[in-house]
Write a protein that holds these residues in place. Structure first.
Motif, PDB file in Angstrom:
ATOM      1  N   THR A 132       0.745  -1.063   0.131  1.00  0.00           N
ATOM      2  CA  THR A 132      -0.012   0.110   0.110  1.00  0.00           C
ATOM      3  C   THR A 132       1.017   1.235  -0.002  1.00  0.00           C
ATOM      4  OG1 THR A 132      -1.900  -0.838   1.187  1.00  0.00           O
ATOM      5  CG2 THR A 132      -1.689   1.424   1.363  1.00  0.00           C
ATOM      6  N   ALA A 170      -6.216   5.950   7.263  1.00  0.00           N
ATOM      7  CA  ALA A 170      -6.857   4.689   7.170  1.00  0.00           C
ATOM      8  C   ALA A 170      -7.658   4.598   8.311  1.00  0.00           C
ATOM      9  CB  ALA A 170      -5.681   3.458   7.308  1.00  0.00           C
ATOM     10  N   THR A 191      -7.304  -1.529   4.674  1.00  0.00           N
ATOM     11  CA  THR A 191      -6.975  -0.493   3.527  1.00  0.00           C
ATOM     12  C   THR A 191      -5.860  -0.983   2.737  1.00  0.00           C
ATOM     13  OG1 THR A 191      -7.559   1.285   5.234  1.00  0.00           O
ATOM     14  CG2 THR A 191      -6.312   1.916   3.264  1.00  0.00           C
ATOM     15  N   SER A 242      -4.022  -0.150  -1.104  1.00  0.00           N
ATOM     16  CA  SER A 242      -4.131   0.828  -2.157  1.00  0.00           C
ATOM     17  C   SER A 242      -3.438   0.131  -3.691  1.00  0.00           C
ATOM     18  CB  SER A 242      -3.312   2.177  -1.966  1.00  0.00           C
ATOM     19  OG  SER A 242      -1.931   1.725  -2.154  1.00  0.00           O
TER      20      SER A 242
END
Ligand code: UD1
Ligand code: MG
Length: 455
Positions: A421, A427, A433, A435
């Motif tokens: 990420t 977050a 989370t 990305s």
């Protein structure tokens, strides 16, 4: 007691731009060692006699408790002490030290000063197998000291004498002043010898008493880098000895360097080739692996530092596991049971209890809560090329490997960041989370093949 430190000699043989008395022994200027010893003796006044070019010395070491007397050009040890006398009141005892004899001990000097009295002058002398170059102590048939003769002025018989003048002496200030005023320079070196006051004292009915240092090494002077290196080893051996006497396990006392203050609790173990700089405090049961450098650090009980770690301006709680190959930079504060593994760099960050960054990470300007796992390859992107920003990672966060946290950014309590990420926005708590781009598989795809070469 008044202390006069002679430090006006040029020290050409050091072959250095740095004046001799500023050359470091255990990272501290030679002269500072002598000044600290004078302070430990609770000297009421400390006068440093410095020479041409010595302004650097004065600037480097000036302090409210010091007086400075310039001697330019140097015309001998007696002339040097004369320059200091305007700074010294009558009465009491003057102790004369050399700025390039750094290991002189407090106990030795207390004994020397204790041996002086209203009609007594005290000399620190040593016996030497090879007294070449030193002033010889001359005694009468009854064994009383009558004078000191310098090597260059001595007869062959006088040169046989093995008891030598270390240069360190103590005398009542009032008489010292009078004797100094009568010094002449009609000798082999054309200098005003401090040592000529001995015969004057004897003529005035003074008794000249001699005392010896606790250890011969205390009287060694430094004239070149070879001697500086020798004294460094002597000094380090003495420090290692104090540590082992106090119960510290030093695996090889010949392979430790303490360049400052090292304070150890019980059952501390230090493996070979470690360097301690500034003030380092190791609590009970701390173990330091081989080849570590620690500078201004406090380590809690039971903390272990594995080999090749570099710890600077850092505070660690108990039971931490650090390294091998860890680097903590200024402003690092670790709680209890924090793990910092290999090739992890931490700067200006607080990491709370039970959190771990075990492999290949950069944690800079971050506040990390408890029980956080920082995955391998994680980087806090704290710098945009102009300004620095903080990263906040709350308790129980799990950061997947190869994550970049672009500060300022916050990862809320219990969040998980997926591996890879690049976090540019905060977050939320308790959620995953991630990305990175979604993984796709392209059906029917085939690898390209090389076109066949024409023959
Ligand atoms: C001096 C003693 C000698 C003694 C020897 C011990 C005299 C005359 N001789 O000799 O008896 O055995 O030390 O090492 O005292 N200094 C000044 N200004 C000067 C000269 C010297 O400040 O004008 C300082 C030096 O920086 C040094 C100390 O005094 O710290 C001794 O000077 P040095 O030239 O080494 O004296 P020696 O000739 O070795
Ligand atoms: Mg000398």
């Amino acid at each position: 007691m008044k202390v006069i430190v002679l430090a006006a000699g040029q020290g050409k043989r050091m072959r250095s731009i740095l004046p001799k008395v500023l050359q470091p022994l255990a990272a501290k200027p030679l002269l500072a060692h002598v000044l600290d010893t004078a302070r430990a003796l609770q000297a009421e006044r400390i006068v440093v006699v410095y020479g041409h070019g010595g302004e650097v010395v004065r600037e480097a070491l000036d302090a409210p408790d010091l007086a400075w007397a310039r001697q330019d050009p140097p015309q001998g040890t007696g002339h040097a002490v004369q320059q200091a006398m305007p700074h010294v009141d009558d009465g009491d005892t003057a102790l004369i030290l050399y700025g390039d004899v750094p290991l002189i001990g407090e106990a030795t000097l207390r004994r020397l000063v204790g041996a002086t009295g209203p009609e007594k002058l005290a000399l620190l002398t040593v016996g030497m197998d090879d007294p070449t170059g030193y002033g010889r102590i001359l005694r009468d048939a009854a064994g009383k000291v009558t004078s000191i003769v310098e090597e260059k002025d001595a007869t062959p018989e006088q040169r046989q004498v093995r008891e030598v003048n270390t240069g360190i002496l103590a005398a009542p200030v009032t008489q010292l002043r009078a004797w100094l005023a009568r010094l002449k320079n009609d000798n082999a070196q054309g200098e005003y010898y401090l040592t000529d006051i001995i015969a004057m004292a004897v003529a005035d009915g003074f008794e000249v008493v001699t005392t010896q240092p606790d250890a011969f090494e205390e009287t060694l002077g430094v004239n070149n880098k070879t001697q500086l290196a020798e004294l460094e080893r002597i000094h380090q051996r003495a420090i290692a000895r104090r540590l082992t006497d106090a119960g510290v396990t030093v695996i090889d006392p010949a392979r430790i360097d303490v360049r400052g203050e090292l304070i150890c609790g019980r059952d501390v173990e230090i493996d070979v080739n470690c360097v301690f700089e500034g003030r380092v405090e190791l609590a009970d049961g701390v173990r330091i692996g081989a080849n570590c450098v620690l500078r201004n650090a406090t380590l809690g009980a039971g903390t272990r530092v594995a080999p090749y770690s570099h710890i600077e301006d850092t505070t660690m709680g108990p039971a931490c596991i650090i390294g091998p190959y860890a680097r903590t930079r200024p402003g690092t504060v670790l709680g209890e049971d924090v793990h910092v593994g290999n090739f992890v760099e931490i700067k200006n960050s607080v990491i709370a209890d039970h959190s771990k960054a075990n492999h290949l990470a950069y944690v800079g300007d971050a506040d990390i809560g408890q029980r956080v796992n920082v995955g391998a390859g994680t980087i806090t992107c704290n710098y945009d090329g102009a300004n620095k920003f903080r990263t906040v990672i709350e308790d129980d966060v799990f950061i997947g490997s190869d994550t970049q946290l672009v500060a300022p950014v916050r990862v809320a309590r219990g969040a998980t960041l997926g591996a890879g990420t690049t976090l540019t926005k905060d977050a939320p708590a308790e959620q995953l989370t991630v990305s990175r781009a979604r993984q796709v598989t392209v059906p029917g795809w085939t690898r390209p093949v090389k076109a066949a070469k024409k023959s």
